[in-house]
Design an enzyme around this catalytic site. Sequence first.
Site, PDB file in Angstrom:
ATOM      1  CG  HIS A  53      -1.670   1.135   1.424  1.00 34.57           C
ATOM      2  ND1 HIS A  53      -3.109   1.290   1.172  1.00 34.57           N
ATOM      3  CD2 HIS A  53      -1.614   2.514   1.641  1.00 34.57           C
ATOM      4  CE1 HIS A  53      -3.591   2.408   0.919  1.00 34.57           C
ATOM      5  NE2 HIS A  53      -2.621   3.048   1.575  1.00 34.57           N
ATOM      6  CD  GLU A  54       1.850   3.732   3.669  1.00 41.01           C
ATOM      7  OE1 GLU A  54       2.237   4.871   3.107  1.00 41.01           O
ATOM      8  OE2 GLU A  54       0.563   3.514   4.144  1.00 41.01           O
TER       9      GLU A  54
END
Length: 358
Positions: A141-142
């Site tokens: 996600h990051e």
Amino acid sequence: ARQFRSTLEAALHADDIPTAVVENLVATARAGTEPLRRYHRLRKRVLGLETYHAYDPLVPLIDLDRKYEYSKVLDEIVEAMKPLGTEYQQNVRLAFEGRWIDVYENPGKRSGAYSAPVYGVHPYMLLNYTDTLDSVFTLAHEMGHSMHTMLSEAHQPFVYSDYTIFVAEVPSTLSEMLFFDHMLSHTTDQRERIVLLQHAIDDIVGTFYRQCLFADYELQAHRLAEKGEPITAEGLSRLYFDLFKAYHGDAMTYDDAAQITWARVPHFFGSPYYVYQYATCYASSAQLIQRITSGSVDERREGVGQFLNLLRAGGSDYPMNLLKRAGVDLSTPPPAEAVVRQLDIRVSQLEAEIEKLT
């Protein structure tokens, strides 16, 4: 004072977002609650519960004692990004090898995970990695955020390099979706497949349906004020409870305590008309990933090109215009409908995997 026709119109004006975005979103989510109810009915049956309450979705369907060591998942994440092209994969590899990431917990370190932009250098990622499946998905996600920042800063001057929340969660969510597809297609462990599917479904439930319910509630609460009706705790509780029942139907056992959920959501009080953006980002990602991973070679190539141009554009235009150039029109139902279809598919897959295991 500025002649806005509603609080919603006033709140969306700064980003030039039509009110139809929120109205279509909540209408499509409400019309598409059957896959959500199917999931909760399945959970109730698998967990062997006579009643199923608002806290029961927190219980895992099965336990999986598996460690996902940081050094061993990096290649998997790079490989998962293959649909986005070789250059994108090389940039992800550069982030892993270039010391951009503070991986583990440390005394005094902020909790959670985030990607911090540093214009003219590169983004820095701060994680609290704990070798869990959630940690791996958080890393993916990051990384989506970091690639967004990297491409935006490479193509935009400083003033246009920052992007709004309306598009911020699109690449991060799409990155998780690609990683999920990769993991599910490569694992041969039946229990891991169930855990992966539950993770993906819970992500849809939490990021899309729950936020749509919140946005629906918030819109109706503001309309009470617009009509000059009294705003009381009892009235707000009744409004929330009615919506909670409308979304979950006969799949849930209702406790009176659930009706005061509205009182603990800080966004309602500090950031009015904010939560819907989590759902629109998820809907955008759901429609984009269909274009990137299905269709003809030319269609997939066009979809990838439009997605990467969205990342390169940063904050150089209003977010609706940026998304439309990427092929997503959030003022129409199809993006949200894509999420409903995605949940329906995932629940059917989970049902099939549970049948195999039992």
